[in-house]
Design a protein around this motif. Structure first.
Motif, PDB file in Angstrom:
ATOM      1  N   MET A 198      -2.818 -10.413  26.102  1.00 16.93           N
ATOM      2  CA  MET A 198      -2.434 -10.417  27.516  1.00 16.93           C
ATOM      3  C   MET A 198      -1.353 -11.473  27.731  1.00 16.93           C
ATOM      4  SD  MET A 198      -5.412 -10.715  30.348  1.00 16.93           S
ATOM      5  CE  MET A 198      -5.849 -12.330  29.833  1.00 16.93           C
ATOM      6  N   ASP A 199      -0.198 -11.080  28.275  1.00 11.24           N
ATOM      7  CA  ASP A 199       0.861 -12.051  28.583  1.00 11.24           C
ATOM      8  C   ASP A 199       1.315 -11.842  30.008  1.00 11.24           C
ATOM      9  OD1 ASP A 199       1.294 -13.326  25.959  1.00 11.24           O
ATOM     10  OD2 ASP A 199       1.799 -11.276  25.348  1.00 11.24           O
ATOM     11  N   VAL A 200       1.456 -12.928  30.763  1.00 12.71           N
ATOM     12  CA  VAL A 200       1.954 -12.814  32.130  1.00 12.71           C
ATOM     13  C   VAL A 200       3.474 -12.848  32.082  1.00 12.71           C
ATOM     14  CG1 VAL A 200       1.965 -13.852  34.433  1.00 12.71           C
ATOM     15  CG2 VAL A 200      -0.090 -13.989  33.042  1.00 12.71           C
ATOM     16  N   GLU A 201       4.096 -11.844  32.720  1.00 15.14           N
ATOM     17  CA  GLU A 201       5.554 -11.805  32.808  1.00 15.14           C
ATOM     18  C   GLU A 201       5.907 -11.608  34.280  1.00 15.14           C
ATOM     19  OE1 GLU A 201       6.828  -8.762  30.066  1.00 15.14           O
ATOM     20  OE2 GLU A 201       6.228  -9.965  28.338  1.00 15.14           O
ATOM     21  N   GLY A 202       6.175 -12.705  34.987  1.00 16.08           N
ATOM     22  CA  GLY A 202       6.453 -12.648  36.429  1.00 16.08           C
ATOM     23  C   GLY A 202       5.217 -12.185  37.170  1.00 16.08           C
ATOM     24  N   ASP A 203       5.373 -11.100  37.970  1.00 12.43           N
ATOM     25  CA  ASP A 203       4.192 -10.601  38.693  1.00 12.43           C
ATOM     26  C   ASP A 203       3.556  -9.438  37.949  1.00 12.43           C
ATOM     27  OD1 ASP A 203       6.187  -8.802  39.057  1.00 12.43           O
ATOM     28  OD2 ASP A 203       5.899  -8.545  41.225  1.00 12.43           O
ATOM     29  N   LYS A 204       3.845  -9.379  36.645  1.00 16.30           N
ATOM     30  CA  LYS A 204       3.268  -8.298  35.819  1.00 16.30           C
ATOM     31  C   LYS A 204       2.468  -8.883  34.666  1.00 16.30           C
ATOM     32  CE  LYS A 204       6.148  -4.372  36.741  1.00 16.30           C
ATOM     33  NZ  LYS A 204       7.084  -4.838  37.760  1.00 16.30           N
ATOM     34  N   LEU A 205       1.623  -8.055  34.121  1.00 13.80           N
ATOM     35  CA  LEU A 205       0.815  -8.449  32.978  1.00 13.80           C
ATOM     36  C   LEU A 205       1.100  -7.440  31.867  1.00 13.80           C
ATOM     37  CD1 LEU A 205      -1.329 -10.687  32.763  1.00 13.80           C
ATOM     38  CD2 LEU A 205      -3.052  -8.985  33.338  1.00 13.80           C
ATOM     39  N   ARG A 206       1.509  -7.952  30.707  1.00 11.65           N
ATOM     40  CA  ARG A 206       1.761  -7.060  29.572  1.00 11.65           C
ATOM     41  C   ARG A 206       0.556  -7.158  28.638  1.00 11.65           C
ATOM     42  NH1 ARG A 206       6.395  -4.756  27.558  1.00 11.65           N
ATOM     43  NH2 ARG A 206       6.487  -4.557  25.299  1.00 11.65           N
ATOM     44  N   CYS A 207      -0.109  -6.035  28.436  1.00 10.04           N
ATOM     45  CA  CYS A 207      -1.372  -6.064  27.685  1.00 10.04           C
ATOM     46  C   CYS A 207      -1.339  -5.125  26.483  1.00 10.04           C
ATOM     47  CB  CYS A 207      -2.523  -5.596  28.567  1.00 10.04           C
ATOM     48  SG  CYS A 207      -2.780  -6.607  30.018  1.00 10.04           S
ATOM     49  N   GLU A 208      -2.090  -5.498  25.471  1.00  8.47           N
ATOM     50  CA  GLU A 208      -2.352  -4.569  24.368  1.00  8.47           C
ATOM     51  C   GLU A 208      -3.794  -4.120  24.490  1.00  8.47           C
ATOM     52  OE1 GLU A 208      -1.265  -6.303  20.609  1.00  8.47           O
ATOM     53  OE2 GLU A 208       0.808  -6.517  21.253  1.00  8.47           O
ATOM     54  N   ARG A 209      -3.983  -2.806  24.482  1.00  8.35           N
ATOM     55  CA  ARG A 209      -5.328  -2.223  24.587  1.00  8.35           C
ATOM     56  C   ARG A 209      -5.725  -1.664  23.241  1.00  8.35           C
ATOM     57  NH1 ARG A 209      -6.800   2.408  27.054  1.00  8.35           N
ATOM     58  NH2 ARG A 209      -8.902   1.607  27.237  1.00  8.35           N
ATOM     59  N   GLN A 210      -6.912  -2.030  22.788  1.00  9.39           N
ATOM     60  CA  GLN A 210      -7.393  -1.521  21.516  1.00  9.39           C
ATOM     61  C   GLN A 210      -7.691  -0.027  21.653  1.00  9.39           C
ATOM     62  OE1 GLN A 210     -10.735  -3.789  20.103  1.00  9.39           O
ATOM     63  NE2 GLN A 210      -9.766  -3.850  18.114  1.00  9.39           N
ATOM     64  N   ALA A 211      -7.204   0.756  20.677  1.00  5.53           N
ATOM     65  CA  ALA A 211      -7.483   2.193  20.692  1.00  5.53           C
ATOM     66  C   ALA A 211      -7.935   2.587  19.287  1.00  5.53           C
ATOM     67  CB  ALA A 211      -6.229   2.963  21.083  1.00  5.53           C
ATOM     68  N   GLU A 212      -8.429   3.832  19.154  1.00  7.27           N
ATOM     69  CA  GLU A 212      -8.935   4.253  17.839  1.00  7.27           C
ATOM     70  C   GLU A 212      -7.825   4.269  16.800  1.00  7.27           C
ATOM     71  OE1 GLU A 212     -10.777   7.944  18.827  1.00  7.27           O
ATOM     72  OE2 GLU A 212     -12.190   6.835  20.083  1.00  7.27           O
ATOM     73  N   TYR A 213      -6.577   4.572  17.243  1.00 13.05           N
ATOM     74  CA  TYR A 213      -5.459   4.712  16.314  1.00 13.05           C
ATOM     75  C   TYR A 213      -4.641   3.434  16.182  1.00 13.05           C
ATOM     76  CZ  TYR A 213      -3.969   5.651  21.044  1.00 13.05           C
ATOM     77  OH  TYR A 213      -3.801   5.557  22.397  1.00 13.05           O
ATOM     78  N   GLY A 214      -5.017   2.357  16.812  1.00 11.17           N
ATOM     79  CA  GLY A 214      -4.238   1.110  16.775  1.00 11.17           C
ATOM     80  C   GLY A 214      -4.336   0.448  18.122  1.00 11.17           C
ATOM     81  N   TYR A 215      -3.187   0.298  18.810  1.00 13.57           N
ATOM     82  CA  TYR A 215      -3.269  -0.230  20.174  1.00 13.57           C
ATOM     83  C   TYR A 215      -2.138   0.307  21.038  1.00 13.57           C
ATOM     84  CZ  TYR A 215       0.202  -3.620  18.515  1.00 13.57           C
ATOM     85  OH  TYR A 215       1.318  -4.195  17.975  1.00 13.57           O
ATOM     86  N   ASP A 216      -2.387   0.341  22.345  1.00 14.02           N
ATOM     87  CA  ASP A 216      -1.376   0.746  23.327  1.00 14.02           C
ATOM     88  C   ASP A 216      -0.840  -0.520  23.979  1.00 14.02           C
ATOM     89  OD1 ASP A 216      -1.814   3.541  23.146  1.00 14.02           O
ATOM     90  OD2 ASP A 216      -3.593   3.346  24.417  1.00 14.02           O
ATOM     91  N   THR A 217       0.468  -0.526  24.299  1.00 15.34           N
ATOM     92  CA  THR A 217       1.015  -1.631  25.093  1.00 15.34           C
ATOM     93  C   THR A 217       1.188  -1.115  26.514  1.00 15.34           C
ATOM     94  OG1 THR A 217       2.143  -2.459  23.153  1.00 15.34           O
ATOM     95  CG2 THR A 217       2.921  -3.291  25.267  1.00 15.34           C
ATOM     96  N   VAL A 218       0.577  -1.799  27.461  1.00 10.54           N
ATOM     97  CA  VAL A 218       0.581  -1.340  28.855  1.00 10.54           C
ATOM     98  C   VAL A 218       0.976  -2.487  29.763  1.00 10.54           C
ATOM     99  CG1 VAL A 218      -0.763  -0.127  30.616  1.00 10.54           C
ATOM    100  CG2 VAL A 218      -1.449   0.047  28.245  1.00 10.54           C
TER     101      VAL A 218
END
Ligand SMILES: Cc1cc2nc3c(=O)[nH]c(=O)nc-3n(C[C@H](O)[C@H](O)[C@H](O)COP(=O)(O)OP(=O)(O)OC[C@H]3O[C@@H](n4cnc5c(N)ncnc54)[C@H](O)[C@@H]3O)c2cc1C
Length: 264
Positions: free
Chosen positions: A149-169
Motif C-alpha cells: 500500500m502506497d499513498v500517492e496524493g489523495d490516492k492509494l496504490r495497492c497490490e492485491r494478492q490473487a491466485e495468479y500473482g497480484y493486481d495493482t489497483v
C-alpha cells in the motif's frame, strides 16, 4: 491523515472452538486475545505513519464487543494506535455480520477517517466480510487482500494478492482496506508501550451515542439466523499398512493408489 483500524477480541487460538447448542453461536468464553490478523492492519498504519510519505495525525483503534473487549484495545494501542473507541451495548449482542458492519460504520461515520484498515478475517467468525459491509455503508471504495500500500496524493496504490500473482489497483481516499497477512511482519510491543497503553484515551460508546438504529442490530435486527448446527460427517477409518517387508508395503500402496486411479 486520520487512520481508523478495526480490531476484534477473539478466543485465543489455543482454545478449542465449540458451538453453544443453546444459542447456536460460537462459545466465546475462556481466554481471549486481539485477533492476530488485525495486528497486520495496525502495523500497516504504523508503517504509513513512520514512512514519511504522508503525515498521519492519528491512528484510532475501534472495536465492537462485550465489556472484556477493552483488552484488545489496550493491545492495539500498545502496538502503536494513539487512542481507541469501544462500542459496547447489550442491544448489540447477537448481531450478525451485516449488523456488526452497520454498527462499526456508524462509529466511523462520526470519526470521519481518511483511511479505514482492517484484518483479512477474524480468527473466530472468519467471514472475511466486515470490510465490504463497512465500505458499503460509508460509500467508500473497498479492497481486500492488500499486500502492499502506497499513498500517492489523495490516492492509494495497492497490490492485491490473487491466485495468479497480484493486481495493482488505485483507489481514491477515503477508502476501506482489508490487509492480507503477507503485507508485513507485525512488531512486538515494548514493555514501555504495554505499560503506557492504559494511559492512552479510550472512549466507550453505547449504540445511542453514535446514532445506531436499535432495529438494525442485535439478534432481532440481524437478517441471518442459524437454524441448525450439525457435526461434520464422520470419516471412514483409514487403512493402516504395517511395514514388515518394504517391497510388499510399496506394492500395497501403489495398488491402493491405482485402484483409486490416483496415479497418472
Ligand atoms: C446470528 C448470528 C449471531 C451472532 N452473534 C454474535 C454475538 O453475540 N457476539 C459476537 O461476538 N459475534 C456474533 N456473531 C458473529 C459476528 O456477527 C461476527 O463475528 C461479526 O459479524 C464479524 O464477522 P467476522 O468475525 O467473521 O469478521 P471478518 O469479516 O472475518 O473480519 C474481518 C475484519 O473485520 C474486523 N472486525 C470484525 N469484527 C469486528 C468487531 N466486532 N469489531 C471491530 N472490528 C471487527 C477485524 O479487523 C477483522 O480482521 C453472530 C453471527 C450470527 C450469524
Amino acid at each position: 491523515m486520520k487512520i481508523c483500524v478495526l480490531v476484534k477480541e477473539v478466543p485465543d487460538a489455543a482454545v478449542e472452538k465449540r458451538i453453544d447448542p443453546g444459542t447456536k453461536r460460537l462459545d466465546r468464553s475462556g481466554e481471549k486475545n486481539l485477533n492476530p490478523f488485525d495486528t497486520h492492519a495496525i502495523e500497516a498504519a504504523m508503517q504509513l505513519k513512520e514512512g514519511g510519505a504522508v503525515s498521519v495525525d492519528e491512528i484510532v483503534a475501534v472495536t465492537m464487543g462485550p465489556e472484556s473487549a477493552f483488552r484488545a484495545l489496550h493491545k492495539a494501542v500498545s502496538l502503536g494506535a494513539d487512542r481507541s473507541i469501544h462500542l459496547t451495548d447489550d442491544a448489540l449482542a447477537g448481531s450478525d455480520v451485516a449488523a456488526t458492519g452497520y454498527a462499526l460504520a456508524k462509529v466511523l461515520e462520526q470519526e470521519g477517517p481518511d483511511l479505514v484498515l482492517l484484518g483479512q478475517q477474524s480468527d473466530d467468525g472468519e467471514c472475511y466480510t466486515i470490510g465490504a459491509v463497512v465500505a458499503d455503508h460509508l460509500k467508500m471504495p473497498s479492497l481486500t487482500q492488500v499486500i502492499k500500500m502506497d499513498v500517492e496524493g489523495d490516492k492509494l496504490r495497492c497490490e492485491r494478492q490473487a491466485e495468479y500473482g497480484y493486481d495493482t489497483v488505485e483507489v481514491s481516499l477515503p477508502a476501506v482496506i482489508s490487509v492480507g497477512d503477507a503485507i508485513n511482519e507485525p512488531r512486538y510491543p515494548s514493555l514501555k508501550a504495554i505499560m503506557g497503553a492504559k494511559k492512552k484515551p479510550l472512549d466507550t460508546k453505547a449504540a445511542g451515542d453514535v446514532g445506531i438504529d436499535a432495529g438494525k442490530v442485535g439478534e432481532s435486527g440481524s437478517r441471518t439466523a442459524v437454524l441448525a448446527i450439525n457435526p461434520p460427517p464422520a470419516k471412514d477409518a483409514g487403512e493402516i499398512i504395517e511395514d514388515e517387508d518394504t517391497n510388499e508395503t510399496v506394492e500395497k500402496i501403489v495398488n491402493w493408489l491405482e485402484e483409486r486411479k490416483l496415479l497418472a
